[in-house]
Design a protein around this motif. Structure first.
Motif, PDB file in Angstrom:
ATOM      1  N   GLU A   1       0.764  -1.092  -0.180  1.00  0.00           N
ATOM      2  CA  GLU A   1       0.062   0.123   0.074  1.00  0.00           C
ATOM      3  C   GLU A   1       0.823   1.261   0.000  1.00  0.00           C
ATOM      4  OE1 GLU A   1      -4.152   0.126   1.764  1.00  0.00           O
ATOM      5  OE2 GLU A   1      -3.257   1.559   2.783  1.00  0.00           O
ATOM      6  N   PRO A   2       1.961   1.374   0.835  1.00  0.00           N
ATOM      7  CA  PRO A   2       2.740   2.743   0.838  1.00  0.00           C
ATOM      8  C   PRO A   2       3.476   2.827  -0.456  1.00  0.00           C
ATOM      9  CG  PRO A   2       3.568   1.153   2.579  1.00  0.00           C
ATOM     10  CD  PRO A   2       2.019   0.604   1.986  1.00  0.00           C
ATOM     11  N   LEU A   3       4.062   1.527  -1.022  1.00  0.00           N
ATOM     12  CA  LEU A   3       4.797   1.607  -2.263  1.00  0.00           C
ATOM     13  C   LEU A   3       3.982   2.238  -3.444  1.00  0.00           C
ATOM     14  CD1 LEU A   3       6.957  -1.880  -2.228  1.00  0.00           C
ATOM     15  CD2 LEU A   3       7.869   0.517  -2.215  1.00  0.00           C
ATOM     16  N   ARG A   4       2.675   1.657  -3.391  1.00  0.00           N
ATOM     17  CA  ARG A   4       1.887   2.102  -4.667  1.00  0.00           C
ATOM     18  C   ARG A   4       1.265   3.678  -4.274  1.00  0.00           C
ATOM     19  NH1 ARG A   4       0.919   1.353  -9.040  1.00  0.00           N
ATOM     20  NH2 ARG A   4      -1.332   1.186  -9.163  1.00  0.00           N
ATOM     21  N   HIS A   5       1.085   4.044  -3.026  1.00  0.00           N
ATOM     22  CA  HIS A   5       0.504   5.375  -2.463  1.00  0.00           C
ATOM     23  C   HIS A   5       1.728   6.441  -2.894  1.00  0.00           C
ATOM     24  CE1 HIS A   5      -1.104   8.736  -0.611  1.00  0.00           C
ATOM     25  NE2 HIS A   5       0.125   8.931  -0.090  1.00  0.00           N
ATOM     26  N   TRP A   6       2.751   5.961  -2.866  1.00  0.00           N
ATOM     27  CA  TRP A   6       3.944   7.089  -3.087  1.00  0.00           C
ATOM     28  C   TRP A   6       4.419   6.744  -4.777  1.00  0.00           C
ATOM     29  CZ3 TRP A   6       3.416   6.283   2.234  1.00  0.00           C
ATOM     30  CH2 TRP A   6       3.402   7.518   2.986  1.00  0.00           C
ATOM     31  N   GLN A   7       3.574   6.248  -5.370  1.00  0.00           N
ATOM     32  CA  GLN A   7       3.809   6.117  -6.927  1.00  0.00           C
ATOM     33  C   GLN A   7       5.559   5.283  -7.270  1.00  0.00           C
ATOM     34  OE1 GLN A   7       2.861   9.967  -6.935  1.00  0.00           O
ATOM     35  NE2 GLN A   7       0.859   9.395  -6.661  1.00  0.00           N
ATOM     36  N   THR A   8       5.513   4.472  -6.582  1.00  0.00           N
ATOM     37  CA  THR A   8       6.635   3.320  -6.857  1.00  0.00           C
ATOM     38  C   THR A   8       6.783   3.088  -8.326  1.00  0.00           C
ATOM     39  OG1 THR A   8       6.863   3.029  -4.601  1.00  0.00           O
ATOM     40  CG2 THR A   8       7.957   1.576  -6.236  1.00  0.00           C
ATOM     41  N   GLY A   9       7.729   3.281  -9.099  1.00  0.00           N
ATOM     42  CA  GLY A   9       7.780   2.786 -10.623  1.00  0.00           C
ATOM     43  C   GLY A   9       9.013   3.603 -11.066  1.00  0.00           C
ATOM     44  N   PRO A  10       9.099   3.162 -12.501  1.00  0.00           N
ATOM     45  CA  PRO A  10      10.479   3.478 -13.269  1.00  0.00           C
ATOM     46  C   PRO A  10      10.783   5.169 -12.803  1.00  0.00           C
ATOM     47  CG  PRO A  10       8.912   2.507 -14.590  1.00  0.00           C
ATOM     48  CD  PRO A  10       8.065   2.810 -13.435  1.00  0.00           C
ATOM     49  N   GLY A  11      12.115   5.094 -12.511  1.00  0.00           N
ATOM     50  CA  GLY A  11      12.547   6.771 -12.447  1.00  0.00           C
ATOM     51  C   GLY A  11      12.455   6.703 -10.938  1.00  0.00           C
ATOM     52  N   LYS A  12      11.919   6.245 -10.094  1.00  0.00           N
ATOM     53  CA  LYS A  12      11.970   6.382  -8.443  1.00  0.00           C
ATOM     54  C   LYS A  12      12.891   5.417  -7.709  1.00  0.00           C
ATOM     55  CE  LYS A  12       7.997   8.668  -7.630  1.00  0.00           C
ATOM     56  NZ  LYS A  12       7.570   9.669  -6.529  1.00  0.00           N
ATOM     57  N   ARG A  13      13.620   6.236  -6.870  1.00  0.00           N
ATOM     58  CA  ARG A  13      14.738   5.553  -6.080  1.00  0.00           C
ATOM     59  C   ARG A  13      13.943   5.380  -4.985  1.00  0.00           C
ATOM     60  NH1 ARG A  13      18.231  10.629  -6.734  1.00  0.00           N
ATOM     61  NH2 ARG A  13      16.197  11.618  -6.202  1.00  0.00           N
ATOM     62  N   VAL A  14      14.201   4.072  -4.449  1.00  0.00           N
ATOM     63  CA  VAL A  14      13.404   3.713  -3.363  1.00  0.00           C
ATOM     64  C   VAL A  14      14.137   2.736  -2.234  1.00  0.00           C
ATOM     65  CG1 VAL A  14      11.448   2.109  -2.386  1.00  0.00           C
ATOM     66  CG2 VAL A  14      11.246   3.332  -4.475  1.00  0.00           C
ATOM     67  N   GLY A  15      14.255   3.034  -1.141  1.00  0.00           N
ATOM     68  CA  GLY A  15      15.196   2.637  -0.160  1.00  0.00           C
ATOM     69  C   GLY A  15      14.319   1.565   0.812  1.00  0.00           C
ATOM     70  N   ILE A  16      14.632   0.303   1.159  1.00  0.00           N
ATOM     71  CA  ILE A  16      14.137  -0.582   2.029  1.00  0.00           C
ATOM     72  C   ILE A  16      14.781  -0.481   3.511  1.00  0.00           C
ATOM     73  CG2 ILE A  16      12.909  -2.686   2.390  1.00  0.00           C
ATOM     74  CD1 ILE A  16      11.468  -0.834   0.018  1.00  0.00           C
ATOM     75  N   ILE A  17      14.390  -0.505   4.458  1.00  0.00           N
ATOM     76  CA  ILE A  17      15.205  -0.435   5.654  1.00  0.00           C
ATOM     77  C   ILE A  17      14.717  -1.923   6.317  1.00  0.00           C
ATOM     78  CG2 ILE A  17      15.704   0.391   7.975  1.00  0.00           C
ATOM     79  CD1 ILE A  17      14.911   3.201   7.118  1.00  0.00           C
ATOM     80  N   GLY A  18      15.610  -2.791   6.674  1.00  0.00           N
ATOM     81  CA  GLY A  18      15.451  -4.219   7.058  1.00  0.00           C
ATOM     82  C   GLY A  18      14.938  -5.225   5.913  1.00  0.00           C
ATOM     83  N   LEU A  19      15.584  -6.503   6.021  1.00  0.00           N
ATOM     84  CA  LEU A  19      15.477  -7.419   4.970  1.00  0.00           C
ATOM     85  C   LEU A  19      14.854  -8.781   5.676  1.00  0.00           C
ATOM     86  CD1 LEU A  19      15.806  -7.439   1.992  1.00  0.00           C
ATOM     87  CD2 LEU A  19      18.181  -8.784   2.433  1.00  0.00           C
ATOM     88  N   GLY A  20      13.603  -8.360   6.383  1.00  0.00           N
ATOM     89  CA  GLY A  20      12.955  -9.517   6.877  1.00  0.00           C
ATOM     90  C   GLY A  20      11.792  -9.959   6.152  1.00  0.00           C
ATOM     91  N   GLY A  21      10.594 -10.399   6.823  1.00  0.00           N
ATOM     92  CA  GLY A  21       9.479 -10.802   6.336  1.00  0.00           C
ATOM     93  C   GLY A  21       9.014  -9.701   5.493  1.00  0.00           C
ATOM     94  N   LEU A  22       8.882  -8.455   6.021  1.00  0.00           N
ATOM     95  CA  LEU A  22       8.299  -7.232   5.039  1.00  0.00           C
ATOM     96  C   LEU A  22       9.158  -6.809   4.226  1.00  0.00           C
ATOM     97  CD1 LEU A  22       6.405  -7.187   7.721  1.00  0.00           C
ATOM     98  CD2 LEU A  22       5.975  -4.825   7.634  1.00  0.00           C
ATOM     99  N   GLY A  23      10.464  -6.742   4.565  1.00  0.00           N
ATOM    100  CA  GLY A  23      11.542  -5.869   3.677  1.00  0.00           C
ATOM    101  C   GLY A  23      11.410  -6.763   2.329  1.00  0.00           C
ATOM    102  N   HIS A  24      11.829  -8.130   2.762  1.00  0.00           N
ATOM    103  CA  HIS A  24      12.262  -8.755   1.475  1.00  0.00           C
ATOM    104  C   HIS A  24      11.107  -8.718   0.407  1.00  0.00           C
ATOM    105  CE1 HIS A  24       9.524 -12.176   2.449  1.00  0.00           C
ATOM    106  NE2 HIS A  24       9.842 -12.994   1.005  1.00  0.00           N
ATOM    107  N   LEU A  25       9.766  -8.712   0.989  1.00  0.00           N
ATOM    108  CA  LEU A  25       8.785  -8.467  -0.053  1.00  0.00           C
ATOM    109  C   LEU A  25       8.490  -7.005  -0.605  1.00  0.00           C
ATOM    110  CD1 LEU A  25       5.951 -10.402   1.446  1.00  0.00           C
ATOM    111  CD2 LEU A  25       6.914 -10.935  -0.670  1.00  0.00           C
ATOM    112  N   ALA A  26       9.013  -5.986   0.319  1.00  0.00           N
ATOM    113  CA  ALA A  26       9.194  -4.561  -0.487  1.00  0.00           C
ATOM    114  C   ALA A  26      10.106  -4.657  -1.519  1.00  0.00           C
ATOM    115  CB  ALA A  26       9.271  -3.580   0.850  1.00  0.00           C
ATOM    116  N   VAL A  27      11.328  -5.212  -1.225  1.00  0.00           N
ATOM    117  CA  VAL A  27      12.136  -5.288  -2.290  1.00  0.00           C
ATOM    118  C   VAL A  27      11.758  -5.859  -3.702  1.00  0.00           C
ATOM    119  CG1 VAL A  27      14.562  -5.879  -3.233  1.00  0.00           C
ATOM    120  CG2 VAL A  27      14.109  -5.248  -0.783  1.00  0.00           C
ATOM    121  N   LYS A  28      11.086  -7.142  -3.522  1.00  0.00           N
ATOM    122  CA  LYS A  28      10.715  -7.761  -4.805  1.00  0.00           C
ATOM    123  C   LYS A  28       9.641  -6.878  -5.642  1.00  0.00           C
ATOM    124  CE  LYS A  28      10.794 -12.649  -3.433  1.00  0.00           C
ATOM    125  NZ  LYS A  28      10.350 -13.770  -3.421  1.00  0.00           N
ATOM    126  N   PHE A  29       8.617  -6.261  -4.640  1.00  0.00           N
ATOM    127  CA  PHE A  29       7.490  -5.435  -5.294  1.00  0.00           C
ATOM    128  C   PHE A  29       8.051  -4.304  -5.901  1.00  0.00           C
ATOM    129  CE2 PHE A  29       4.061  -6.704  -1.957  1.00  0.00           C
ATOM    130  CZ  PHE A  29       4.061  -8.199  -2.726  1.00  0.00           C
TER     131      PHE A  29
END
Ligand SMILES: [Zn+2]
Ligand SMILES: [Zn+2]
Length: 345
Positions: free
Chosen positions: A165-193
């Motif tokens: 939901e937050p990735l989409r709300h802030w219009q994650t897509g080509p040209g966006k530089r996105v940082g993910i803090i933490g590589l656990g259950g949530l973080g690994h999916l955030a990276v994939k998405f």
């Protein structure tokens, strides 16, 4: 009342033990789901480690998949035998501004949680999905995307929805530089998405050992957050940061890695945080937060995962090993989500 089998803890500190619990009889809009897989979320650990005896008994489990085994008289959206997935919200008022905006997760009357919530009609405490069967309003069950491994879909329903939901709300897509803090259950999916949405992904981790994993999940850069020099080099380089770390931490160094008008969105409940407003002023930056997801975003996430073949990386254990899963989760010994196979119940 109908009955089913479930893993229940009866008091603070008690182990989960299989026992018989009651479920409500189906209402007109309800379905019964025979649960096949349930993810093990950090929330489950928090619930079991609560020292508040009034919060017990607890049956955890709020990201699950299963097969429809019975339907209420008004249900025409699913049929017996359909595979479905259910997340951490199982009802909401449907009438408040939040619900009307599709944000059932922020319902003014508080959404009904899958466990530890209050049934909207009876007020009875809800019992979760470490169980053989769950009864849920059909509107809060989602069709399982075709072609995806059900075990890997279960964690999408809490961990996945929460980062989507937050990735989409802030219009994650080509040209966006996105940082993910933490590589656990949530973080690994955030990276994939974020990678599948076309963004350029940076992972912040305290452990350089996770660098290779982060890259294979789709990250282009990895910053070891305990390395002050590396954090300084990352200054001003990101448009959005999704912070999945629930333990207390200083947000300042991360805010300084945001570019002009960048946003740091923390997920979950950190409690009061001290932020130097100069870290927001310089670059007109925003600090935000988000929790869970509404029905439309959850549906959209599942469609996206079906199209892109995305599931969580899971370690599946027989449900009888639930205590092992919880102990190992507490130590961070999982890549990246335990899922309980309920077929042994
Ligand atoms: Zn969860
Ligand atoms: Zn509402």
């Amino acid at each position: 009342m109908r009955t089913t089998t479930a893993y229940r803890a009866d008091a603070p500190g008690a182990d989960l033990r299989p026992t018989t619990i009651e479920r409500r009889e189906l209402r007109a809009g309800d379905i019964a789901v025979r649960i096949t897989h349930c993810g093990v979320c950090h929330t489950d650990l928090h619930a079991l480690r609560s020292t508040d005896s009034s919060a017990f008994p607890v049956v955890p489990g709020h990201e699950f998949v299963g097969v429809v085994s019975e339907i209420g008289s008004d249900v025409d959206t699913v049929a017996i035998g359909d595979p479905v997935a259910v997340g951490n919200i199982v009802d909401s008022c449907g009438e408040c501004p939040m619900c009307r905006a599709g944000q059932q997760n922020y319902c003014d009357s508080f959404p009904t949680l899958t466990y530890g919530g209050a049934d909207p009609e009876t007020g009875d405490r809800t019992m979760g999905a470490y169980s053989a069967e769950y009864v849920v309003r059909a509107d809060f069950a989602y069709p399982l995307p075709a072609g995806l491994d059900p075990a890997g879909v279960a964690p999408l329903m809490c961990a996945g929805a929460t980062v989507w939901e937050p990735l989409r709300h802030w219009q994650t897509g080509p040209g966006k530089r996105v940082g993910i803090i933490g590589l656990g259950g949530l973080g690994h999916l955030a990276v994939k998405f974020a990678a599948a949405l076309g963004a350029e992904v940076t992972v912040f981790t305290t452990s350089s050992a996770k660098e290779q994993d982060a890259r294979s999940l789709g990250a282009e850069a990895v910053v070891v957050s305990t390395d002050a020099e590396a954090m300084r080099s990352a200054r001003g380089s990101l448009d959005l940061i999704i912070d999945t770390v629930s333990a207390d931490h200083d947000l300042g160094p991360y805010l300084r890695t945001l570019a002009l008008d960048g946003t740091l969105c923390h997920l979950g409940d950190l409690g009061p945080v001290g932020v130097d407003t100069m870290d927001l002023l310089i670059g007109r930056k925003s600090l935000s937060s988000s929790g869970s997801a509404g029905l439309p975003a959850t549906r959209e996430m599942l469609d996206f995962c079906g199209e892109h073949g995305i599931t969580a990386d899971v370690e599946v254990l027989p449900s009888a090993q639930v205590m092992t899963a919880l102990d190992r989760l507490a130590k961070g010994d999982v890549r990246y989500r335990f899922v309980l196979d309920m077929s042994d119940l």
